[in-house]
Design an enzyme around this catalytic site. Structure first.
Site, short mmCIF file in Angstrom:
data_model
loop_
_atom_site.label_atom_id
_atom_site.label_comp_id
_atom_site.label_asym_id
_atom_site.label_seq_id
_atom_site.Cartn_x
_atom_site.Cartn_y
_atom_site.Cartn_z
N ASP A 72 47.66 28.36 47.05
CA ASP A 72 47.97 29.52 46.22
C ASP A 72 47.38 30.77 46.85
O ASP A 72 46.20 30.81 47.20
CB ASP A 72 47.38 29.29 44.81
CG ASP A 72 47.85 30.30 43.79
OD1 ASP A 72 48.94 30.87 43.98
OD2 ASP A 72 47.13 30.51 42.79
N LYS A 125 45.71 39.84 29.57
CA LYS A 125 47.09 40.21 29.86
C LYS A 125 47.66 41.17 28.82
O LYS A 125 48.79 41.64 28.95
CB LYS A 125 47.97 38.95 29.93
CG LYS A 125 47.45 37.90 30.93
CD LYS A 125 48.33 36.67 30.95
CE LYS A 125 47.67 35.50 31.66
NZ LYS A 125 47.38 35.74 33.07
N ARG A 183 40.18 26.94 33.26
CA ARG A 183 38.82 27.48 33.31
C ARG A 183 38.23 27.58 31.90
O ARG A 183 37.07 27.24 31.67
CB ARG A 183 38.83 28.87 33.96
CG ARG A 183 39.32 28.90 35.39
CD ARG A 183 39.17 30.29 35.98
NE ARG A 183 39.79 30.41 37.29
CZ ARG A 183 39.60 31.42 38.12
NH1 ARG A 183 38.80 32.41 37.77
NH2 ARG A 183 40.20 31.47 39.30
N ASP A 226 45.99 28.83 35.80
CA ASP A 226 44.61 28.65 36.24
C ASP A 226 43.64 28.92 35.10
O ASP A 226 42.79 28.09 34.76
CB ASP A 226 44.33 29.58 37.42
CG ASP A 226 42.95 29.37 38.05
OD1 ASP A 226 42.19 28.51 37.56
OD2 ASP A 226 42.63 30.05 39.04
N ARG A 238 33.20 27.80 38.25
CA ARG A 238 32.53 27.85 39.55
C ARG A 238 31.21 28.61 39.48
O ARG A 238 30.29 28.35 40.25
CB ARG A 238 33.45 28.48 40.60
CG ARG A 238 34.60 27.59 41.00
CD ARG A 238 35.57 28.30 41.93
NE ARG A 238 36.24 29.42 41.28
CZ ARG A 238 37.24 30.12 41.84
NH1 ARG A 238 37.65 29.81 43.06
NH2 ARG A 238 37.80 31.12 41.20
N GLY A 245 50.40 34.19 37.36
CA GLY A 245 49.67 34.82 36.26
C GLY A 245 50.18 34.41 34.90
O GLY A 245 50.29 35.24 33.99
N HIS A 283 47.56 38.39 36.36
CA HIS A 283 46.46 37.48 36.69
C HIS A 283 45.32 37.69 35.70
O HIS A 283 45.14 38.77 35.13
CB HIS A 283 45.96 37.74 38.11
CG HIS A 283 46.94 37.34 39.16
ND1 HIS A 283 47.35 36.03 39.34
CD2 HIS A 283 47.60 38.06 40.11
CE1 HIS A 283 48.21 35.97 40.34
NE2 HIS A 283 48.38 37.19 40.83
N GLY A 284 44.54 36.63 35.50
CA GLY A 284 43.35 36.75 34.67
C GLY A 284 43.61 36.45 33.20
O GLY A 284 44.69 36.02 32.80
#
Length: 384
Positions: free
Chosen positions: A98, A198, A277, A273, A317, A229, A194-195
């Protein structure tokens, strides 16, 4: 079953009118969980390692500064995990890069086991984007590896991919881009971000996807459209995190119904993604809330400290660096680490399983032709 290129799966989404979720992984446990939940739903699987995720999996804790050597090591670690847990699987499994930022990053992924790569030249002028993508396509197709390009810029932040504003994809440029590059699929900008922030009540510009698809059909060019996204940012998980001491604000995703409505418009691959998370972070907070003795554990106690020190963050992470060997190699030294791994796996399955159902890939694994990289390389050579 060996891991396979993405192209046959793209062809199946187009032929049978469904979308395939593509889920980012940053640990061996996440790869294992993504494969297992897809097996449960009899769906093919796309596991994604972001360019900087390869750096993280190569042992670079400050992955934003990952070197090419870090990425090579990490790509092999992810590929080894996918091969290990997918070896006896009956579903087709794709390992996709990606947001590869340059040719060398894509080559590093391919050379170390990836079967599909995305080259992100979207920030470049059109002709430079074409040249970069064409260079990646030439190298990848010779080895049977699928290539995704990007046209248009998404707003938001995810690893090194960030922009304050969106530049919507021009549908008339989609045909020209795919003709000139030979890429197999194309990420478009049509209202996603992304994130986790939004905005409320996101409405996708589905007319962009419709126009792009119609242009491709008219010119008889193959090219599946990709939605980046596209995390849904489940409200209940955000609220649970905050009840456990988190400080997440302005967390809103793309409504599932908006994504589902885009599928008939030509969207065949949907990237997720943030949902993973969030689910993993919520599980970690619950673990230390319900088991306070773990806060003093010699192996996982530092995870609790990092959770407490980063209450507005949700990227695992940040919290999981004390157990890098577990993330990179799947090593589980004691029961405390095993409990953390269980949190990771359950979070992945919760987020991913929901979307497998919503996107319509349940039970469609057998519709995907299982083609080896060698066979795919020959097809590219023969002009498909």
């Amino acid at each position: 079953m060996p891991i396979v290129p993405l192209r046959p799966l793209l062809e199946a989404t187009q032929k049978y009118s469904f979308a395939q979720g593509a889920f980012n992984v940053n640990a061996v446990a996440q790869a294992k969980a993504v494969i297992e939940v897809h097996e449960m739903f009899r769906s093919a699987a796309i596991l994604q390692g972001a360019d900087l995720a390869n750096g993280f999996m190569g042992g670079r804790k400050d992955f934003l500064n990952a070197t090419l050597e870090d990425k090579k090591i990490g790509a092999k670690n992810i590929a080894d995990a996918v091969k290990k847990y997918g070896a006896e699987s009956r579903i087709p499994i794709v390992l996709h890069l990606d947001h590869g930022k340059d040719f060398d990053s894509c080559k590093a992924a391919i050379d170390n086991g990836y079967t599909s790569v995305m080259i992100d030249g979207s920030s470049l002028p059109f002709e430079q984007n074409v040249e970069l993508t064409r260079e990646v396509v030439k190298y990848a197709h010779n080895l049977g590896v699928t290539v995704e390009g990007e046209l248009g810029v998404l707003a938001g932040v995810e690893d090194h991919v960030f922009s304050d504003e969106s530049t919507y994809t021009n549908p008339t440029k989609v045909v020209e881009f795919l003709k000139k590059t030979g890429a197999d699929c194309l990420a478009i900008s049509y209202g996603t971000m992304h994130g986790a922030s939004k905005g409320k009540n996101v409405k996708l510009r589905k007319e962009i996807a419709i126009a792009a698809r119609e242009c491709l059909l008219h010119e008889h060019i193959f090219g599946v459209l990709v939605s980046h996204g596209s995390s849904t940012v489940p409200r209940y998980i955000v609220e649970e995190i905050n009840k456990l001491g988190g400080e997440l604000t302005d967390a809103h995703g793309v409504p599932v119904e908006e994504l589902k409505a885009a599928i008939p418009c030509g969207i065949g691959k949907i990237n997720v993604d943030t949902d993973i998370r969030l689910a993993v972070t919520r599980n970690l907070k619950e673990l230390f809330s319900f088991n306070p003795q773990l806060r003093l554990s010699s192996t996982v106690g530092q995870i609790y400290q990092l959770l407490e020190a980063n209450k507005s963050k949700f990227d695992p992470r940040i919290f999981l660096v004390p157990i890098m060997d577990t993330l990179m190699k799947g090593i589980i030294p004691d029961d405390d680490v095993a409990k953390v791994v269980d949190c990771i796996e359950r979070g992945v399955k919760e987020a991913v399983g929901t979307l497998i159902v919503e996107f319509g890939s349940v039970g469609k694994a057998d519709l995907v032709e299982c083609v080896t990289l060698e066979e795919m390389a020959q097809r590219y050579k023969n002009g498909l």
